[in-house]
Design a protein around this motif. Structure first.
Motif, PDB file in Angstrom:
ATOM      1  N   UNK A 130       5.172   5.800  -6.600  1.00 50.66           N
ATOM      2  CA  UNK A 130       4.606   5.050  -5.473  1.00 50.66           C
ATOM      3  C   UNK A 130       4.362   3.587  -5.821  1.00 50.66           C
ATOM      4  N   UNK A 165      -6.695   4.378   5.733  1.00 51.28           N
ATOM      5  CA  UNK A 165      -5.534   5.109   5.232  1.00 51.28           C
ATOM      6  C   UNK A 165      -5.876   6.097   4.131  1.00 51.28           C
ATOM      7  N   UNK A 166      -7.016   5.904   3.472  1.00 54.56           N
ATOM      8  CA  UNK A 166      -7.349   6.804   2.367  1.00 54.56           C
ATOM      9  C   UNK A 166      -8.565   7.662   2.699  1.00 54.56           C
ATOM     10  N   UNK A 179      -2.838  -6.887  -7.341  1.00 60.35           N
ATOM     11  CA  UNK A 179      -2.654  -5.448  -7.525  1.00 60.35           C
ATOM     12  C   UNK A 179      -1.296  -4.975  -7.040  1.00 60.35           C
ATOM     13  N   UNK A 190      -3.614  11.072  -9.395  1.00 63.19           N
ATOM     14  CA  UNK A 190      -4.393  10.960  -8.159  1.00 63.19           C
ATOM     15  C   UNK A 190      -3.546  10.559  -6.966  1.00 63.19           C
ATOM     16  N   UNK A 236     -15.107  -3.249  -9.253  1.00 60.13           N
ATOM     17  CA  UNK A 236     -15.701  -2.507  -8.134  1.00 60.13           C
ATOM     18  C   UNK A 236     -17.119  -2.089  -8.451  1.00 60.13           C
ATOM     19  N   UNK A 264      -3.253   6.515 -13.359  1.00 57.88           N
ATOM     20  CA  UNK A 264      -4.563   6.922 -13.871  1.00 57.88           C
ATOM     21  C   UNK A 264      -4.483   8.149 -14.765  1.00 57.88           C
ATOM     22  N   UNK A 322       3.245   4.387   0.805  1.00 61.71           N
ATOM     23  CA  UNK A 322       1.883   3.885   1.022  1.00 61.71           C
ATOM     24  C   UNK A 322       1.783   2.378   0.753  1.00 61.71           C
ATOM     25  N   UNK A 360      -4.989  -2.271  -1.532  1.00 61.44           N
ATOM     26  CA  UNK A 360      -5.427  -2.178  -0.146  1.00 61.44           C
ATOM     27  C   UNK A 360      -6.600  -3.126   0.103  1.00 61.44           C
ATOM     28  N   UNK A 382      -9.738  -3.970 -11.500  1.00 59.40           N
ATOM     29  CA  UNK A 382     -10.338  -2.844 -10.782  1.00 59.40           C
ATOM     30  C   UNK A 382     -11.711  -2.525 -11.360  1.00 59.40           C
ATOM     31  N   UNK A 397      -8.096  -1.173   5.058  1.00 60.48           N
ATOM     32  CA  UNK A 397      -6.981  -0.249   4.858  1.00 60.48           C
ATOM     33  C   UNK A 397      -7.402   0.953   4.036  1.00 60.48           C
ATOM     34  N   UNK A 437      -2.570  10.594  -3.154  1.00 59.76           N
ATOM     35  CA  UNK A 437      -3.493  10.698  -2.027  1.00 59.76           C
ATOM     36  C   UNK A 437      -3.245  12.001  -1.273  1.00 59.76           C
ATOM     37  N   UNK A 438      -4.252  12.513  -0.584  1.00 56.68           N
ATOM     38  CA  UNK A 438      -4.106  13.811   0.092  1.00 56.68           C
ATOM     39  C   UNK A 438      -3.276  13.705   1.365  1.00 56.68           C
ATOM     40  N   UNK A 498      -8.747  11.683   3.971  1.00 55.39           N
ATOM     41  CA  UNK A 498      -9.281  12.578   2.943  1.00 55.39           C
ATOM     42  C   UNK A 498     -10.528  13.308   3.426  1.00 55.39           C
ATOM     43  N   UNK A 541       0.997  -0.671   3.340  1.00 54.90           N
ATOM     44  CA  UNK A 541      -0.198  -1.472   3.176  1.00 54.90           C
ATOM     45  C   UNK A 541       0.148  -2.961   3.138  1.00 54.90           C
ATOM     46  N   UNK A 571     -11.444   9.043  -7.371  1.00 55.00           N
ATOM     47  CA  UNK A 571     -10.085   8.744  -7.833  1.00 55.00           C
ATOM     48  C   UNK A 571      -9.192   8.329  -6.662  1.00 55.00           C
ATOM     49  N   UNK A 572      -9.477   8.842  -5.459  1.00 53.49           N
ATOM     50  CA  UNK A 572      -8.695   8.419  -4.297  1.00 53.49           C
ATOM     51  C   UNK A 572      -8.978   6.951  -3.978  1.00 53.49           C
ATOM     52  N   UNK A 573     -10.257   6.569  -4.082  1.00 58.18           N
ATOM     53  CA  UNK A 573     -10.603   5.173  -3.806  1.00 58.18           C
ATOM     54  C   UNK A 573      -9.896   4.260  -4.806  1.00 58.18           C
ATOM     55  N   UNK A 574      -9.934   4.671  -6.085  1.00 55.89           N
ATOM     56  CA  UNK A 574      -9.299   3.828  -7.103  1.00 55.89           C
ATOM     57  C   UNK A 574      -7.792   3.767  -6.894  1.00 55.89           C
ATOM     58  N   UNK A 575      -7.202   4.905  -6.496  1.00 50.92           N
ATOM     59  CA  UNK A 575      -5.759   4.918  -6.241  1.00 50.92           C
ATOM     60  C   UNK A 575      -5.425   3.898  -5.160  1.00 50.92           C
ATOM     61  N   UNK A 576      -6.178   3.935  -4.081  1.00 50.58           N
ATOM     62  CA  UNK A 576      -5.926   3.008  -2.988  1.00 50.58           C
ATOM     63  C   UNK A 576      -6.134   1.564  -3.402  1.00 50.58           C
ATOM     64  N   UNK A 577      -7.248   1.315  -4.064  1.00 49.71           N
ATOM     65  CA  UNK A 577      -7.553  -0.054  -4.496  1.00 49.71           C
ATOM     66  C   UNK A 577      -6.502  -0.588  -5.440  1.00 49.71           C
TER      67      UNK A 577
END
Lengths: 319, 263
Positions: free
Chosen positions: B172, A221-222, B93, B104, B65, B100, B116, A213, B62, A217, B106-107, A226, B120, A203-209
């Protein structure tokens, strides 16, 4: 349907053998379980017993030298004079050995960390499933090479390479040892680092994508933030491997006791020193005991490394 | 044809034309053609596996991927087919944000989560601290989190309550000024109050953004959307104003679904 049902109810008493109903268990089952429990408990406790036994033995061999008249702990830690077999003036200074260990470790990590983490990122994020499997198998093979064989390579191949490329006189030196150690630590860093990256939730990868990004990046950045705990653990395991390695550095570093002034100077590490000299030192002699004390010093170093790692990781987790 | 596209795109946020999608051999979308009006909330409803999430995930590409996904057809966003070879996924994007199913964030810190997107998409030299601070305040204000979080901007976003996390995930997106916000069952991990809060937020964001939301919850679709799209087995069955679809469905399959005969 209904006829089927009656049929099955009729045949039921024959299908299931008659047995006495009871709540307890047969005695052999209880004894078997207790025996198994005991076995598991013994194997758990044995780890502690072995560690304590090793401590006890090493300390017992080393400690008497602390009371000996020609030994001072200050000299041991801070002097670069290592003349354990001198007849007139015995000196047991391990500082040069300590510096040797530290420099070889640092330089090897400077080489291994970028390569190791880079490979981990490539395997986890870039390559397809088939390439991934191949690469992982090959990297595991790299981890399976015995350290003496690495020593051969350092002594012959890399030493020759260093002398021909750089024109330096001696090929077995700090750089050589560091390269060998780096090659030995990379597999650990890669496999632990790859696990850490794999553990980052998708889910972090999808959030970034979804935020648009680029691949780079996303990693920077992700994924790296993490996975930083796991990646740090990977690096520290690599450090542990490098500090403790003996045979390969013994063969590749040139084995001369001095503080290096450049990467082409020969050094000797604490581990290599013990390995080379313990066989020649008379059991119970001061030399023998000082070597054991060196072992304790090594143990303290690795203990500090592990402890800091633990604290750093816990600190990150608490945040 | 070209002029057609541009006039359409003025009125519509998203247009799909004969969109087909396969996961390996399985066809998940079958010739879907629809037009989503700008500045409105459109909900995608249908039983599990009907392709509504798949469709949503086409709008920012998306889906791709995973290498086993194959698509055919057209999706027009901002007057351009997003499957054209000169389309930049990064720019797409940026304009089509996504929320989602499970929040989600990010940490990293709340602050870093909000900026963010800016970090980017803008070169580092153009990023000023003052601009970033202002952006954080504005975005968090817009989703109603500023008062709760203004003293906790440095806390890790993953430690917030789920409702706050989901609002943060919406916040965000805002600094990038997207045209379209995609929401994939944004309330399914939230309780009743969280759901209510997110729906309220959707109403305040309407008009400024085109919102497409996938939902399992028919009463949510009914409460919170202007238009409703009913899908079944990868096909678009009916698309009309929400009240009309629920009160007076044209297709008998839609009627059966909203009456709860399957789902």
């Amino acid at each position: 349907m209904s006829s089927n049902l009656t049929e099955s109810t009729l045949t039921l008493p024959d299908a299931i053998p008659k047995r006495v109903k009871r709540v307890g268990r047969p005695r052999w089952a209880i004894i078997g379980e207790q025996a198994l429990e005991l076995l598991i408990r013994i194997s758990g406790i044995s780890a502690i017993v072995f560690v304590l036994a090793i401590f006890f033995f090493v300390f017992k061999e080393a400690l008497p030298v602390l009371y000996s008249h020609n030994f001072s702990i200050k000299e041991f830690l801070f002097s670069t004079q290592w003349y354990p077999t001198s007849v007139s003036n015995v000196r047991y200074g391990t500082f040069a050995l300590l510096v040797g260990s530290v420099t070889v470790t640092l330089l090897s990590m400077a080489i291994a960390v970028p390569f190791g983490l880079g490979a981990a990122i490539y395997i986890s994020e870039f390559c397809g499933p088939r390439q991934k499997e191949t690469l992982k198998i090959i990297i595991e093979l790299l981890a399976a090479i015995p350290s003496v064989v690495w020593g051969f390579i350092g002594l012959t191949v890399i030493s020759k390479l260093i002398t021909t490329i750089t024109g330096t006189a001696v090929g077995v030196n700090l750089l050589n040892g560091s390269i060998i150690l780096a090659l030995m630590s990379v597999p650990i860093i890669v496999s632990i680092g790859e696990d850490a990256l794999k553990a980052v939730p998708d889910s972090f990868r999808e959030a970034g994508m979804a935020m648009g990004t680029t691949r780079w990046q996303l990693i920077l950045r992700v994924l790296l933030p993490a996975a930083k705990n796991g990646l740090l653990a990977a690096v520290l395991l690599g450090v542990g491997r490098a500090v403790g390695e003996t045979m390969a550095v013994l063969m590749a570093t040139g084995h001369s006791v001095k503080i290096p002034h450049g990467v082409f100077d020969s050094v000797r590490t604490l581990t290599a020193n013990i390995a080379a000299e313990l066989g020649e030192a008379a059991a119970g002699s001061p030399h023998y005991r000082v070597l054991f004390l060196t072992g304790i010093l090594l143990f303290v170093i690795t203990f500090i490394v592990n402890l800091t790692a633990d604290f750093v990781i816990r600190g990150i987790k608490r945040k | 044809m070209d002029t057609n596209v541009t006039t359409d795109s003025l009125e519509y946020g998203v247009l799909t034309k004969d969109l087909n999608l396969w996961y390996g051999k399985f066809q998940a979308l079958k010739s879907v053609s629809m037009s989503v009006k700008k500045g409105q909330i459109t909900s995608l409803i249908g039983p599990s596996g009907c392709g509504k999430t798949t469709l949503l995930r086409c709008f920012n590409r998306i889906n791709e991927r995973f290498s086993y996904v194959r698509t055919a057809g057209e999706i027009v966003i901002l007057g351009k087919n997003i499957y054209d070879s000169d389309v930049s996924l990064i720019e797409l994007r940026k304009n089509v944000g996504m929320v989602f199913q499970r929040p989600n964030p990010l940490p990293i810190s709340v602050y870093e989560n909000v900026v963010f997107g800016l970090k980017v998409h803008t070169p580092r030299k153009q990023l000023k601290k003052s601009v970033l601070d202002e952006t954080v305040e504005k975005s968090l204000n817009e989703v109603g989190l500023w008062d709760d979080l203004k003293d906790r901007l440095k806390t890790k976003a993953t430690s917030l309550q789920l409702e706050q996390q989901q609002k943060l995930c919406i916040a965000r997106l805002l600094p990038l000024k997207p045209d379209i916000i995609l929401m994939d069952e944004p309330c399914s991990a939230l309780d009743v109050e969280g759901t209510h809060a997110i729906e309220e937020l959707m109403f305040t964001l309407r008009n400024k953004y085109t919102i497409i939301i996938v939902t399992h919850n028919m009463s949510q679709a009914r409460r919170a959307s202007d238009e409703c799209v009913f899908m079944l087995l990868g096909e678009l069955i009916e698309h009309s104003r929400t009240e009309e679809l629920f009160i007076n469905p044209k297709n008998p399959k839609t009627a059966e679904y909203i009456e709860g005969r399957y789902g």
